[in-house]
Design a protein around this motif. Structure first.
Motif, PDB file in Angstrom:
ATOM      1  N   ARG A  73      45.522  49.686  43.206  1.00 27.74           N
ATOM      2  CA  ARG A  73      45.315  48.308  42.733  1.00 27.74           C
ATOM      3  C   ARG A  73      44.592  48.303  41.383  1.00 27.74           C
ATOM      4  O   ARG A  73      44.970  47.577  40.471  1.00 27.74           O
ATOM      5  CB  ARG A  73      44.533  47.506  43.761  1.00 27.74           C
ATOM      6  CG  ARG A  73      44.397  46.038  43.382  1.00 27.74           C
ATOM      7  CD  ARG A  73      43.667  45.287  44.480  1.00 27.74           C
ATOM      8  NE  ARG A  73      43.668  43.878  44.255  1.00 27.74           N
ATOM      9  CZ  ARG A  73      44.311  42.985  45.007  1.00 27.74           C
ATOM     10  NH1 ARG A  73      45.023  43.377  46.029  1.00 27.74           N
ATOM     11  NH2 ARG A  73      44.230  41.712  44.740  1.00 27.74           N
ATOM     12  N   ASP A  99      46.850  49.790  38.602  1.00 30.35           N
ATOM     13  CA  ASP A  99      47.824  48.766  38.229  1.00 30.35           C
ATOM     14  C   ASP A  99      47.194  47.757  37.275  1.00 30.35           C
ATOM     15  O   ASP A  99      47.721  47.470  36.191  1.00 30.35           O
ATOM     16  CB  ASP A  99      48.339  48.070  39.498  1.00 30.35           C
ATOM     17  CG  ASP A  99      49.392  47.010  39.242  1.00 30.35           C
ATOM     18  OD1 ASP A  99      50.268  47.218  38.364  1.00 30.35           O
ATOM     19  OD2 ASP A  99      49.365  45.974  39.937  1.00 30.35           O
ATOM     20  N   MET A 100      46.037  47.253  37.650  1.00 31.28           N
ATOM     21  CA  MET A 100      45.376  46.223  36.850  1.00 31.28           C
ATOM     22  C   MET A 100      44.946  46.754  35.483  1.00 31.28           C
ATOM     23  O   MET A 100      45.255  46.157  34.451  1.00 31.28           O
ATOM     24  CB  MET A 100      44.153  45.694  37.597  1.00 31.28           C
ATOM     25  CG  MET A 100      43.400  44.619  36.848  1.00 31.28           C
ATOM     26  SD  MET A 100      42.119  43.892  37.877  1.00 31.28           S
ATOM     27  CE  MET A 100      40.691  44.547  37.087  1.00 31.28           C
ATOM     28  N   LYS A 108      47.801  47.826  33.016  1.00 29.38           N
ATOM     29  CA  LYS A 108      48.503  46.648  32.493  1.00 29.38           C
ATOM     30  C   LYS A 108      47.640  45.879  31.500  1.00 29.38           C
ATOM     31  O   LYS A 108      48.133  45.443  30.455  1.00 29.38           O
ATOM     32  CB  LYS A 108      48.960  45.744  33.635  1.00 29.38           C
ATOM     33  CG  LYS A 108      50.146  46.311  34.403  1.00 29.38           C
ATOM     34  CD  LYS A 108      50.524  45.427  35.579  1.00 29.38           C
ATOM     35  CE  LYS A 108      51.716  46.001  36.336  1.00 29.38           C
ATOM     36  NZ  LYS A 108      52.016  45.202  37.549  1.00 29.38           N
ATOM     37  N   ASP A 109      46.358  45.712  31.818  1.00 24.75           N
ATOM     38  CA  ASP A 109      45.464  45.029  30.882  1.00 24.75           C
ATOM     39  C   ASP A 109      45.334  45.825  29.583  1.00 24.75           C
ATOM     40  O   ASP A 109      45.327  45.248  28.492  1.00 24.75           O
ATOM     41  CB  ASP A 109      44.078  44.814  31.498  1.00 24.75           C
ATOM     42  CG  ASP A 109      44.030  43.640  32.466  1.00 24.75           C
ATOM     43  OD1 ASP A 109      44.961  42.810  32.477  1.00 24.75           O
ATOM     44  OD2 ASP A 109      43.032  43.554  33.224  1.00 24.75           O
ATOM     45  N   HIS A 144      48.511  45.453  27.581  1.00 20.21           N
ATOM     46  CA  HIS A 144      48.543  44.090  27.045  1.00 20.21           C
ATOM     47  C   HIS A 144      47.617  43.950  25.835  1.00 20.21           C
ATOM     48  O   HIS A 144      47.906  43.204  24.898  1.00 20.21           O
ATOM     49  CB  HIS A 144      48.151  43.104  28.140  1.00 20.21           C
ATOM     50  CG  HIS A 144      48.254  41.674  27.740  1.00 20.21           C
ATOM     51  ND1 HIS A 144      49.461  41.020  27.587  1.00 20.21           N
ATOM     52  CD2 HIS A 144      47.295  40.764  27.441  1.00 20.21           C
ATOM     53  CE1 HIS A 144      49.235  39.774  27.209  1.00 20.21           C
ATOM     54  NE2 HIS A 144      47.938  39.590  27.115  1.00 20.21           N
ATOM     55  N   ASP A 169      51.871  44.001  41.667  1.00 17.69           N
ATOM     56  CA  ASP A 169      52.225  42.649  41.230  1.00 17.69           C
ATOM     57  C   ASP A 169      51.197  42.015  40.301  1.00 17.69           C
ATOM     58  O   ASP A 169      51.288  40.840  39.974  1.00 17.69           O
ATOM     59  CB  ASP A 169      52.467  41.741  42.437  1.00 17.69           C
ATOM     60  CG  ASP A 169      51.263  41.602  43.351  1.00 17.69           C
ATOM     61  OD1 ASP A 169      50.255  42.313  43.134  1.00 17.69           O
ATOM     62  OD2 ASP A 169      51.326  40.800  44.298  1.00 17.69           O
ATOM     63  N   TYR A 170      50.232  42.783  39.834  1.00 16.42           N
ATOM     64  CA  TYR A 170      49.213  42.248  38.939  1.00 16.42           C
ATOM     65  C   TYR A 170      49.826  41.841  37.600  1.00 16.42           C
ATOM     66  O   TYR A 170      50.682  42.535  37.053  1.00 16.42           O
ATOM     67  CB  TYR A 170      48.112  43.301  38.704  1.00 16.42           C
ATOM     68  CG  TYR A 170      47.062  42.838  37.722  1.00 16.42           C
ATOM     69  CD1 TYR A 170      46.064  41.956  38.112  1.00 16.42           C
ATOM     70  CD2 TYR A 170      47.092  43.256  36.402  1.00 16.42           C
ATOM     71  CE1 TYR A 170      45.118  41.521  37.202  1.00 16.42           C
ATOM     72  CE2 TYR A 170      46.141  42.828  35.491  1.00 16.42           C
ATOM     73  CZ  TYR A 170      45.164  41.958  35.905  1.00 16.42           C
ATOM     74  OH  TYR A 170      44.220  41.518  34.992  1.00 16.42           O
ATOM     75  N   GLN A 171      49.367  40.713  37.076  1.00 15.10           N
ATOM     76  CA  GLN A 171      49.765  40.234  35.760  1.00 15.10           C
ATOM     77  C   GLN A 171      48.544  40.312  34.828  1.00 15.10           C
ATOM     78  O   GLN A 171      47.449  39.915  35.246  1.00 15.10           O
ATOM     79  CB  GLN A 171      50.257  38.778  35.832  1.00 15.10           C
ATOM     80  CG  GLN A 171      51.486  38.608  36.707  1.00 15.10           C
ATOM     81  CD  GLN A 171      52.673  39.400  36.200  1.00 15.10           C
ATOM     82  OE1 GLN A 171      52.995  39.388  35.016  1.00 15.10           O
ATOM     83  NE2 GLN A 171      53.320  40.127  37.100  1.00 15.10           N
ATOM     84  N   PRO A 172      48.706  40.800  33.595  1.00 19.59           N
ATOM     85  CA  PRO A 172      47.546  40.943  32.696  1.00 19.59           C
ATOM     86  C   PRO A 172      46.718  39.650  32.605  1.00 19.59           C
ATOM     87  O   PRO A 172      47.261  38.558  32.459  1.00 19.59           O
ATOM     88  CB  PRO A 172      48.196  41.281  31.347  1.00 19.59           C
ATOM     89  CG  PRO A 172      49.446  41.995  31.736  1.00 19.59           C
ATOM     90  CD  PRO A 172      49.940  41.262  32.971  1.00 19.59           C
ATOM     91  N   GLN A 192      45.056  38.272  34.971  1.00 17.99           N
ATOM     92  CA  GLN A 192      45.104  37.502  36.210  1.00 17.99           C
ATOM     93  C   GLN A 192      43.731  37.220  36.799  1.00 17.99           C
ATOM     94  O   GLN A 192      43.487  36.144  37.324  1.00 17.99           O
ATOM     95  CB  GLN A 192      45.963  38.261  37.233  1.00 17.99           C
ATOM     96  CG  GLN A 192      46.094  37.616  38.583  1.00 17.99           C
ATOM     97  CD  GLN A 192      47.010  38.413  39.486  1.00 17.99           C
ATOM     98  OE1 GLN A 192      47.891  39.115  39.040  1.00 17.99           O
ATOM     99  NE2 GLN A 192      46.803  38.295  40.781  1.00 17.99           N
ATOM    100  N   TRP A 193      42.819  38.185  36.703  1.00 20.91           N
ATOM    101  CA  TRP A 193      41.496  38.000  37.321  1.00 20.91           C
ATOM    102  C   TRP A 193      40.393  37.898  36.303  1.00 20.91           C
ATOM    103  O   TRP A 193      39.264  38.290  36.542  1.00 20.91           O
ATOM    104  CB  TRP A 193      41.212  39.127  38.311  1.00 20.91           C
ATOM    105  CG  TRP A 193      42.121  39.080  39.487  1.00 20.91           C
ATOM    106  CD1 TRP A 193      42.476  37.987  40.203  1.00 20.91           C
ATOM    107  CD2 TRP A 193      42.815  40.178  40.077  1.00 20.91           C
ATOM    108  NE1 TRP A 193      43.356  38.332  41.199  1.00 20.91           N
ATOM    109  CE2 TRP A 193      43.580  39.677  41.148  1.00 20.91           C
ATOM    110  CE3 TRP A 193      42.869  41.537  39.809  1.00 20.91           C
ATOM    111  CZ2 TRP A 193      44.368  40.480  41.938  1.00 20.91           C
ATOM    112  CZ3 TRP A 193      43.664  42.332  40.601  1.00 20.91           C
ATOM    113  CH2 TRP A 193      44.397  41.812  41.656  1.00 20.91           C
TER     114      TRP A 193
END
Length: 157
Positions: free
Chosen positions: A52, A55-56, A59-60, A63, A150-153, A155-156
């Protein structure tokens, strides 16, 4: 993979996540370079097997403009020529700080001195905090089997 515990369904875990997010924000808002922060978070997450967080943070980082080459070589940073000496010092500190149980004596004086050559006291404080917090996040996610993919840049936060 089935999640063992929904973080939003437990009042205790929701509070822990709230406070952990606040602590993580303090390190993230420091003068420690953002690229260094991302590399450290990725490397500790690789060591801990936290899909997790990998992934995060990958992607960040992508991005934010991090190159695919550097992201692909984080796990083998010692053999790669795409990281600065300061990033190498941070990655070494992150590895030793993550593998405390593997290294009798914990973080070596050499690793600390190398990091201190590249970062001022506030940046070192942020780096130590970042390493501690990503390890905590990794453990929360691995223990409760939080899914990845499924994380999107952004997102949190």
């Amino acid at each position: 993979m089935d999640t063992r515990l929904d973080p939003t369904g437990s009042p205790v875990l929701a509070k822990v996540i709230k406070y952990a997010a606040s602590a993580s924000t303090a390190a993230a808002n420091s003068t420690l370079p953002a690229a260094t922060q991302q590399l450290v978070e990725i490397r500790a997450s690789q060591i801990n097997g936290c899909a997790r967080c990998i992934d995060m943070h990958t992607k960040d980082a992508a991005h934010a403009g991090e190159s695919a080459t550097r992201l692909n070589l984080v796990a083998t940073w010692r053999e790669a020529n795409v990281f600065t000496e300061a990033e190498r010092a941070a990655l070494e500190l992150a590895e030793q700080g993550t593998r405390i149980a593997d290294a009798a004596g914990g973080v070596t004086d050499e690793a600390w001195a190398d990091a201190a050559r590249h970062y001022d006291e506030e940046q070192l404080a942020a780096l130590v905090s970042l390493i501690a917090m990503i390890n905590a996040w990794n453990r929360l996610n691995v223990i409760t089997r939080q899914p990845a993919g499924d994380y999107q840049p952004g997102q949190w936060g």
